[in-house]
Design a protein around this motif. Structure first.
Motif, PDB file in Angstrom:
ATOM      1  N   LEU A 299     -63.391  32.839 -19.110  1.00  0.00           N
ATOM      2  CA  LEU A 299     -64.056  33.398 -20.284  1.00  0.00           C
ATOM      3  C   LEU A 299     -64.575  32.303 -21.213  1.00  0.00           C
ATOM      4  N   ARG A 300     -63.757  31.303 -21.460  1.00  0.00           N
ATOM      5  CA  ARG A 300     -64.160  30.233 -22.382  1.00  0.00           C
ATOM      6  C   ARG A 300     -64.767  29.042 -21.645  1.00  0.00           C
ATOM      7  N   ARG A 301     -64.261  28.772 -20.471  1.00  0.00           N
ATOM      8  CA  ARG A 301     -64.746  27.631 -19.707  1.00  0.00           C
ATOM      9  C   ARG A 301     -64.944  28.082 -18.265  1.00  0.00           C
ATOM     10  N   PRO A 302     -66.185  28.360 -17.856  1.00  0.00           N
ATOM     11  CA  PRO A 302     -66.429  28.953 -16.537  1.00  0.00           C
ATOM     12  C   PRO A 302     -65.786  28.217 -15.376  1.00  0.00           C
ATOM     13  N   ARG A 303     -65.790  26.885 -15.413  1.00  0.00           N
ATOM     14  CA  ARG A 303     -65.247  26.153 -14.275  1.00  0.00           C
ATOM     15  C   ARG A 303     -63.742  26.359 -14.106  1.00  0.00           C
ATOM     16  N   ALA A 304     -63.079  26.830 -15.164  1.00  0.00           N
ATOM     17  CA  ALA A 304     -61.636  27.040 -15.085  1.00  0.00           C
ATOM     18  C   ALA A 304     -61.286  28.079 -14.029  1.00  0.00           C
ATOM     19  N   ARG A 305     -62.197  29.047 -13.778  1.00  0.00           N
ATOM     20  CA  ARG A 305     -61.888  30.053 -12.757  1.00  0.00           C
ATOM     21  C   ARG A 305     -61.785  29.424 -11.376  1.00  0.00           C
ATOM     22  N   LEU A 306     -62.572  28.364 -11.130  1.00  0.00           N
ATOM     23  CA  LEU A 306     -62.512  27.677  -9.845  1.00  0.00           C
ATOM     24  C   LEU A 306     -61.247  26.834  -9.732  1.00  0.00           C
ATOM     25  N   TYR A 307     -60.835  26.237 -10.856  1.00  0.00           N
ATOM     26  CA  TYR A 307     -59.594  25.463 -10.848  1.00  0.00           C
ATOM     27  C   TYR A 307     -58.399  26.371 -10.538  1.00  0.00           C
ATOM     28  N   VAL A 308     -58.392  27.560 -11.132  1.00  0.00           N
ATOM     29  CA  VAL A 308     -57.288  28.491 -10.908  1.00  0.00           C
ATOM     30  C   VAL A 308     -57.217  28.905  -9.441  1.00  0.00           C
ATOM     31  N   VAL A 309     -58.366  29.228  -8.859  1.00  0.00           N
ATOM     32  CA  VAL A 309     -58.398  29.660  -7.459  1.00  0.00           C
ATOM     33  C   VAL A 309     -57.991  28.518  -6.535  1.00  0.00           C
ATOM     34  N   ALA A 310     -58.411  27.292  -6.854  1.00  0.00           N
ATOM     35  CA  ALA A 310     -58.012  26.135  -6.046  1.00  0.00           C
ATOM     36  C   ALA A 310     -56.498  25.959  -6.056  1.00  0.00           C
ATOM     37  N   LEU A 311     -55.889  26.116  -7.219  1.00  0.00           N
ATOM     38  CA  LEU A 311     -54.434  26.003  -7.336  1.00  0.00           C
ATOM     39  C   LEU A 311     -53.734  27.074  -6.510  1.00  0.00           C
ATOM     40  N   LEU A 312     -54.280  28.278  -6.512  1.00  0.00           N
ATOM     41  CA  LEU A 312     -53.702  29.369  -5.742  1.00  0.00           C
ATOM     42  C   LEU A 312     -53.805  29.115  -4.241  1.00  0.00           C
ATOM     43  N   CYS A 313     -54.898  28.492  -3.804  1.00  0.00           N
ATOM     44  CA  CYS A 313     -55.053  28.147  -2.386  1.00  0.00           C
ATOM     45  C   CYS A 313     -53.950  27.192  -1.935  1.00  0.00           C
ATOM     46  N   VAL A 314     -53.682  26.177  -2.753  1.00  0.00           N
ATOM     47  CA  VAL A 314     -52.625  25.216  -2.410  1.00  0.00           C
ATOM     48  C   VAL A 314     -51.267  25.907  -2.381  1.00  0.00           C
ATOM     49  N   ALA A 315     -51.028  26.777  -3.355  1.00  0.00           N
ATOM     50  CA  ALA A 315     -49.753  27.499  -3.397  1.00  0.00           C
ATOM     51  C   ALA A 315     -49.575  28.367  -2.156  1.00  0.00           C
ATOM     52  N   SER A 316     -50.647  29.030  -1.727  1.00  0.00           N
ATOM     53  CA  SER A 316     -50.552  29.874  -0.529  1.00  0.00           C
ATOM     54  C   SER A 316     -50.223  29.039   0.705  1.00  0.00           C
ATOM     55  N   MET A 317     -50.803  27.847   0.802  1.00  0.00           N
ATOM     56  CA  MET A 317     -50.524  26.972   1.940  1.00  0.00           C
ATOM     57  C   MET A 317     -49.043  26.593   1.991  1.00  0.00           C
ATOM     58  N   LEU A 318     -48.499  26.185   0.869  1.00  0.00           N
ATOM     59  CA  LEU A 318     -47.106  25.752   0.838  1.00  0.00           C
ATOM     60  C   LEU A 318     -46.145  26.888   1.178  1.00  0.00           C
ATOM     61  N   VAL A 319     -46.397  28.063   0.614  1.00  0.00           N
ATOM     62  CA  VAL A 319     -45.506  29.200   0.848  1.00  0.00           C
ATOM     63  C   VAL A 319     -45.573  29.660   2.304  1.00  0.00           C
ATOM     64  N   LEU A 320     -46.783  29.747   2.861  1.00  0.00           N
ATOM     65  CA  LEU A 320     -46.928  30.215   4.245  1.00  0.00           C
ATOM     66  C   LEU A 320     -46.360  29.208   5.243  1.00  0.00           C
ATOM     67  N   MET A 321     -46.588  27.923   5.018  1.00  0.00           N
ATOM     68  CA  MET A 321     -46.018  26.919   5.913  1.00  0.00           C
ATOM     69  C   MET A 321     -44.497  26.970   5.900  1.00  0.00           C
ATOM     70  N   LEU A 322     -43.932  27.190   4.725  1.00  0.00           N
ATOM     71  CA  LEU A 322     -42.479  27.304   4.626  1.00  0.00           C
ATOM     72  C   LEU A 322     -41.990  28.579   5.310  1.00  0.00           C
ATOM     73  N   GLY A 323     -42.756  29.657   5.150  1.00  0.00           N
ATOM     74  CA  GLY A 323     -42.361  30.920   5.754  1.00  0.00           C
ATOM     75  C   GLY A 323     -42.380  30.897   7.272  1.00  0.00           C
ATOM     76  N   PHE A 324     -43.426  30.295   7.850  1.00  0.00           N
ATOM     77  CA  PHE A 324     -43.523  30.256   9.309  1.00  0.00           C
ATOM     78  C   PHE A 324     -42.772  29.086   9.924  1.00  0.00           C
ATOM     79  N   GLY A 325     -42.712  27.963   9.224  1.00  0.00           N
ATOM     80  CA  GLY A 325     -42.156  26.751   9.828  1.00  0.00           C
ATOM     81  C   GLY A 325     -40.877  26.243   9.218  1.00  0.00           C
ATOM     82  N   GLY A 326     -40.261  27.030   8.351  1.00  0.00           N
ATOM     83  CA  GLY A 326     -39.032  26.569   7.704  1.00  0.00           C
ATOM     84  C   GLY A 326     -37.945  26.215   8.696  1.00  0.00           C
ATOM     85  N   ALA A 327     -37.832  27.018   9.742  1.00  0.00           N
ATOM     86  CA  ALA A 327     -36.790  26.756  10.753  1.00  0.00           C
ATOM     87  C   ALA A 327     -37.043  25.434  11.457  1.00  0.00           C
TER      88      ALA A 327
END
Length: 460
Positions: A299-327
């Protein structure tokens, strides 16, 4: 410039409905309904993998190909279909598409070998080609600009809901009536909705400038214009790359999770489909939530929406790798904890579904919204949805399915990097696109309540 167009483009005048509130919501409901049927027909096959593998002795590459075939034909047909829809009737185009993909889905039940089933699945994709972009253009035109981000997130989230139902119905129907019946049963609703869609009101075809008219006169000229647009507008290019990379992860997990639960944990196919459907449902919720979060962040800074989505992409990678490969990492993760991680990863990994198509639609000329939306659709289908099941299938044949699903989430890192690069030019491209929109002459009979916010440049 046309004075009516100026009034529509002026600040504060972009919050009206094209026809009426009722017409807009009817169009939205019908378009979402067909999007759900679209993905039911696409994803029903993933629950049938154990049956097909046992009956026809197929490799994982072949099974992955049955999913990817749909995305490939969707990608190849998206631009021609969108061109026809932009210059003709969006509603009639949708009706024809729905009839074709529904009949093709029903024909899958009569397949007697892998080649026949692969051909029938390709026809399903040919019918679905362009639907996402044409449907998004219809929604964007019917509704106020202030609602577009959330509504498009909901529209694309309905694909996740359709995937949930496809995975769930495939497993339940196959367990009771056989895998052939699953194709026939899920194909019928599309035929009914296609006929009802004739009641949706279309938006007027927008007259183009001579330059845009030449650029959209054929598939070849449109492809050339798209290449030029990608080169000229760096934001568009990097958004397309990011969307495709993240959908490699989404499509691989959606396609292979039932088989993973069946092979690794010994869950029977019907229950594996139910469990996988729950993870896909988490993805449907996530796509809506993260679409709203990204809109608010920008709303205030348009590029911030891309930063938020980028952060979520990294979070999804870490969680899924741990979920499938934790063992594999020696972590003591129980079955329930593992499933919780997979559900959390499913919730995170759909973070690009709403924000990216909305951003791309905002940077195209109002007269070629569907064609502009087909640009990211092409990238997402050809390099994302088609690639994911095949990449996982190849890795599974070479090593194991568990290894494949642990490695594939690394594509989220590529998505995050592309989003960070796009953020560098995002605000400048938005500004230039807004100026280009205000300089475009449009006829008075083509109202644009959702057409001029905040940017229109990529194919102008």
């Amino acid at each position: 410039m046309n004075t009516a167009a100026l009034r529509e483009a002026a600040p504060g005048r972009d919050d009206g409905y094209l026809f009426s509130r009722g017409q807009a919501w009817f169009a939205f409901a019908m378009t979402i309904g067909l999007m759900m049927v679209d993905y039911i027909d696409r994803q029903v096959i993933v629950s049938l993998f154990p049956y097909l593998k046992a009956e026809w002795n197929l490799s994982d590459k072949q099974l992955g190909g049955l999913v990817s075939a749909v995305s490939v034909t969707v990608a190849l047909g998206a631009i021609p279909v969108a061109l026809l829809a932009d210059r003709g009737s969006r509603v009639r185009s949708v009706v024809v598409m729905a009839l074709v993909w529904s009949l093709a889905s029903i024909s899958c039940m009569f397949s007697r070998g892998y080649g026949q089933l692969l051909a029938a699945r390709s026809l399903v994709g040919l019918g679905e080609a362009g639907y996402g972009s044409v449907g998004a253009a219809l929604i964007a035109s019917h509704f106020p600009a202030r609602l577009r981000g959330a509504l498009l997130a909901g529209f694309f989230a309905s694909a996740s809901v359709g995937s949930v139902l496809g995975v769930l119905l495939g497993g339940v129907i196959a367990a009771r009536f056989g895998w052939q019946a699953a194709f026939g049963i899920v194909g019928v609703p599309g035929l009914v909705l296609a006929l009802l869609y004739l009641k949706v009101r279309d938006y007027p075809t927008v007259k183009l400038t001579p330059r845009l008219d030449r650029a959209t006169s054929s598939t070849r000229s449109a492809a050339g214009a798209i290449v030029q647009a990608l080169i000229r507008t760096r934001t568009l290019l990097w958004l397309c790359i990011a969307g495709a990379a993240q959908l490699v992860v989404v499509s691989a997990i959606w396609s292979w999770l039932p088989s993973f639960l069946n092979r690794v944990h010994g869950v029977v196919p019907e229950k594996a489909a139910m469990s996988a459907a729950l993870v896909v449902f988490c993805g449907a919720l996530g796509s809506v939530v993260w679409g709203a979060v990204a809109d608010r962040a920008g709303l205030r800074r348009p590029r911030a929406r891309l930063y938020v989505v980028a952060l979520l992409c990294v979070a999804s990678m870490l969680v899924l790798m741990l979920g499938f490969g934790g063992a594999r990492l020696g972590l003591a993760i129980g079955a329930q904890a593992q499933f919780a991680l997979l559900a959390a990863g499913g919730f995170l990994m759909t973070c690009t579904v709403g924000p990216l198509p909305a951003a791309v639609i905002d940077v195209v000329h109002p007269g070629i919204r569907a064609t502009g939306a087909s640009v990211i659709s092409l990238f997402q289908n050809l390099f994302g949805l088609a690639a994911g099941p095949l990449v996982a299938g190849f890795l599974s044949d070479a090593w194991t399915l568990e290894f494949a699903l642990t490695a594939v989430p690394a594509f989220s890192l590529l998505a995050a990097g592309a989003l960070l690069v796009a953020a560098r030019t995002y605000e400048a491209d938005l500004q230039r696109a807004c100026q280009a929109a205000q300089a475009t002459e449009l006829p008075a009979e083509a109202p644009m309540p959702a057409a001029v916010q905040p940017a229109r440049k990529a194919l102008a």
